[in-house]
Design an enzyme around this catalytic site. Structure first.
Site, PDB file in Angstrom:
ATOM      1  N   ARG A  65      -5.885   9.641   4.053  1.00 53.47           N
ATOM      2  CA  ARG A  65      -4.835   8.625   4.215  1.00 53.47           C
ATOM      3  C   ARG A  65      -3.954   8.954   5.423  1.00 53.47           C
ATOM      4  O   ARG A  65      -3.571   8.061   6.181  1.00 53.47           O
ATOM      5  CB  ARG A  65      -3.983   8.560   2.942  1.00 53.47           C
ATOM      6  N   HIS A 109       8.315  -7.068  -2.571  1.00 52.42           N
ATOM      7  CA  HIS A 109       7.634  -6.683  -3.810  1.00 52.42           C
ATOM      8  C   HIS A 109       7.859  -7.767  -4.858  1.00 52.42           C
ATOM      9  O   HIS A 109       8.990  -8.241  -5.027  1.00 52.42           O
ATOM     10  CB  HIS A 109       8.188  -5.351  -4.322  1.00 52.42           C
TER      11      HIS A 109
END
Length: 212
Positions: A65, A109
């Site tokens: 990542r 979100h």
């Protein structure tokens, strides 16, 4: 004119809202590039239709990542962004990426944070019998969905709502408030200082700015 880079993974409906706000000059800035980790993301079509530069960087070509995020950041930096906007970007960002752009990284979100961080927020709201649901815009920090809240918008959860109906109702608010917050940042009204969101040189409360 200030530069915005947008990161997407899916349909790009919030990207479209920001494109439209730039075109109408609600946002005093321009989208320099759109990035996706998913080659099939429809948001890339939206970018192409609007004449925007788009780039795909696929995680499968990287061993970690961190390596992926470093490559992504190095490519983003070519566009010299004043602001990076996560618009349905479905990867958890590594600390090296978040810290590189601290104070210049926004996310939306689909819940009224701190309630329901992570995934499947709409089904959680329905399954728990919530009366309200909504969306939150926040600065991004190393804590997943835990950065300083800037603005929230609530919608009612109706007794017979399906998940699709609730998603649609929340997205109406998302498309309204995300361009607004981006415009605040581009106008110099919004900043992150000392781990808090500040608006017009005043620290915002934990729940963010209250709309009049």
């Amino acid at each position: 004119m200030k530069s915005i880079v947008v990161l997407i993974s899916g349909s790009g409906s919030n990207l479209q809202a920001i494109i439209d706000a730039c075109d109408s000059e609600q946002i005093n800035g321009t989208i320099s590039a759109v990035f996706s980790n998913v080659p099939e993301a429809y948001g890339l079509v939206r970018a192409q239709q609007s004449g925007l530069v788009s780039e795909v960087i696929e995680p499968k070509y990287f061993t970690s990542r961190t390596d992926y995020d470093l490559a992504l950041a190095d490519t983003i930096d070519r566009y010299k962004p004043d602001l990076i906007v996560l618009a349905g970007y479905m990867r958890i960002l590594s600390p090296v990426f978040v810290n590189r752009y601290a104070g210049r990284l926004l996310n939306i979100h689909p819940s009224l944070l701190p309630k329901y961080p992570g995934l499947h927020t709409h089904s959680q709201a329905l399954n728990n019998g919530d009366k309200q649901h909504g969306a939150t815009i926040h600065f991004v920090t190393e804590e997943l969905d835990g950065g300083p809240i800037i603005l929230q918008a609530a919608v009612p959860v109706l007794p017979q709502d399906s998940e699709a109906e609730l998603i649609k109702r929340v997205q109406v608010e998302e498309h309204r408030i995300y361009p607004l917050v981006v415009s605040w940042f581009m106008d110099g009204r919004l900043a992150m200082r000392d781990g808090k969101a500040w608006m017009d040189n005043q620290p915002l409360p934990p729940q963010g700015y209250t709309e009049a």
